[in-house]
Enzyme design. Structure first.
Site, PDB file in Angstrom:
ATOM      1  N   ASP A  65      49.607  34.575  39.254  1.00  0.00           N
ATOM      2  CA  ASP A  65      48.989  35.892  39.079  1.00  0.00           C
ATOM      3  C   ASP A  65      47.462  35.753  39.153  1.00  0.00           C
ATOM      4  O   ASP A  65      46.772  35.760  38.143  1.00  0.00           O
ATOM      5  CB  ASP A  65      49.421  36.462  37.722  1.00  0.00           C
ATOM      6  CG  ASP A  65      48.804  37.816  37.422  1.00  0.00           C
ATOM      7  OD1 ASP A  65      48.324  38.478  38.361  1.00  0.00           O
ATOM      8  OD2 ASP A  65      48.800  38.204  36.239  1.00  0.00           O
ATOM      9  N   ASP A  70      39.580  39.422  48.749  1.00  0.00           N
ATOM     10  CA  ASP A  70      38.447  38.825  49.461  1.00  0.00           C
ATOM     11  C   ASP A  70      38.550  39.280  50.916  1.00  0.00           C
ATOM     12  O   ASP A  70      39.380  40.131  51.245  1.00  0.00           O
ATOM     13  CB  ASP A  70      38.499  37.294  49.335  1.00  0.00           C
ATOM     14  CG  ASP A  70      37.115  36.648  49.354  1.00  0.00           C
ATOM     15  OD1 ASP A  70      36.320  37.014  50.249  1.00  0.00           O
ATOM     16  OD2 ASP A  70      36.837  35.796  48.505  1.00  0.00           O
ATOM     17  N   ARG A 221      52.616  39.450  24.991  1.00  0.00           N
ATOM     18  CA  ARG A 221      52.310  39.170  23.592  1.00  0.00           C
ATOM     19  C   ARG A 221      53.420  39.532  22.613  1.00  0.00           C
ATOM     20  O   ARG A 221      53.515  38.943  21.544  1.00  0.00           O
ATOM     21  CB  ARG A 221      50.995  39.875  23.214  1.00  0.00           C
ATOM     22  CG  ARG A 221      49.776  39.147  23.750  1.00  0.00           C
ATOM     23  CD  ARG A 221      48.510  39.972  23.642  1.00  0.00           C
ATOM     24  NE  ARG A 221      48.424  40.986  24.678  1.00  0.00           N
ATOM     25  CZ  ARG A 221      47.344  41.729  24.913  1.00  0.00           C
ATOM     26  NH1 ARG A 221      46.268  41.567  24.173  1.00  0.00           N
ATOM     27  NH2 ARG A 221      47.325  42.617  25.880  1.00  0.00           N
TER      28      ARG A 221
END
Length: 243
Positions: A65, A70, A221
Site C-alpha cells: 500500500d 508520479d 486498529r
C-alpha cells in the site's frame, strides 16, 4: 451466509504498527484469519523487505500500500518492481490520471509475463477516507460532491484497466452500479460497532460494508491495537457469518 473461507478472503489486515516484532506477532497470530496483509508506508519505509519476506515465509498474501503517483513512466517502472517483489495487491492514486494508471497496468503485465505468474490486483485510490466534503471543497478547492467525484475516479480507473478501486463504504453500491459487479472495491474505514472511529470520517461496520457489495475490507486498529487481536478478529467473523 458467508463461510469462513469466504470471510478470510475478504479480510485485509493493515499492519500499521511501530515495530517489526509487533508486525511479525500479528502475522503469526492472525494468518488463519487474514486473506491479505497490508504493508503501508509506516512499516514499509522502516522494515519493507523484512516484513514482506516474513509474510511470504508464512505463505501469506501481501498488499503493498504505497499509493503510487508520479509521471507515467516512473509509475510503470515502479509497478514492474512491485510485481517482481511478489505483491498480490498494490495501488496507485487515481488523481495521477488516466495515462499514469494505464502505464501501471502495463508495467505489472510486463513483470508478470517475465516471471510467468498471475498479475496482481491493482487498485486505484479514489479519495482517502480522511477527506470529508469540507476538506475536498474548502482545502483542496475541488468543487465537487465527494461521492460523485469518487464515482468519476472509479470510472477512470476502470477505463485504465485497473482491477478495482479503494473507496469508502459509503460509495460501494454506486461504484458497483457504475462500473459493474466484477469491478473490485476494497474498503478502508471499517469500524466494528465496538471500536473507536479514530481519524477516519466516512466509515461503516464490516457487516454493512459487505452487504453493500464490498469485495475486501481493510481491518486495522480495531484488531491491531486490541489487547487480544485474535478475539477481536473472531468477533468480526461472527458479525460477517450473519450475512
Amino acid at each position: 451466509m458467508l463461510n469462513d473461507e469466504q470471510i478470510k478472503e475478504k479480510i485485509c489486515l493493515a499492519l500499521d504498527v511501530e515495530t517489526l516484532d509487533k508486525a511479525k506477532e500479528l502475522v503469526d497470530k492472525l494468518t488463519p484469519y487474514v486473506g491479505t496483509f497490508k504493508v503501508g508506508l509506516q512499516l514499509y519505509c522502516m522494515y519493507g523487505n523484512e516484513i514482506i519476506d516474513y509474510i511470504k515465509e508464512k505463505n501469506g498474501n501481501f498488499f503493498l500500500d504505497v499509493k503510487l503517483m508520479d509521471i507515467p513512466n516512473t509509475v510503470k517502472k515502479a509497478s514492474e518492481s512491485i510485481v517482481s517483489r511478489g505483491a498480490n495487491f498494490f495501488n496507485v492514486h487515481c488523481l495521477g490520471g488516466l495515462e499514469m494508471m494505464r502505464q501501471s497496468v502495463e508495467g505489472a503485465k510486463i513483470a508478470s509475463e517475465k516471471l510467468g505468474k498471475k498479475q496482481p490486483i491493482i487498485l486505484g485510490v479514489t479519495m482517502l477516507t480522511s477527506i470529508s466534503q469540507e476538506v475536498l471543497n474548502d482545502e483542496l478547492e475541488i468543487n465537487k460532491n465527494v461521492s460523485n467525484y469518487v464515482i468519476h475516479l472509479a470510472k477512470l480507473a476502470k477505463e485504465a484497466g485497473l482491477t478495482g478501486v479503494v473507496a469508502s463504504p459509503l460509495e460501494v453500491e454506486n461504484i458497483k452500479n457504475a462500473c459493474g459487479k466484477d469491478f473490485k472495491v476494497l474498503c478502508p474505514g471499517i469500524r466494528p460497532k465496538w471500536s473507536e472511529k479514530n481519524d477516519q470520517k466516512r466509515i461503516a461496520t464490516p457487516y454493512d460494508t459487505v452487504k453493500k457489495g464490498a469485495d475486501y475490507l481493510v481491518i486495522g486498529r480495531a484488531v491491531t491495537s486490541n489487547e487480544n487481536p485474535v478475539e477481536a478478529m473472531k468477533k468480526i467473523y461472527d458479525e460477517l457469518r450473519e450475512i
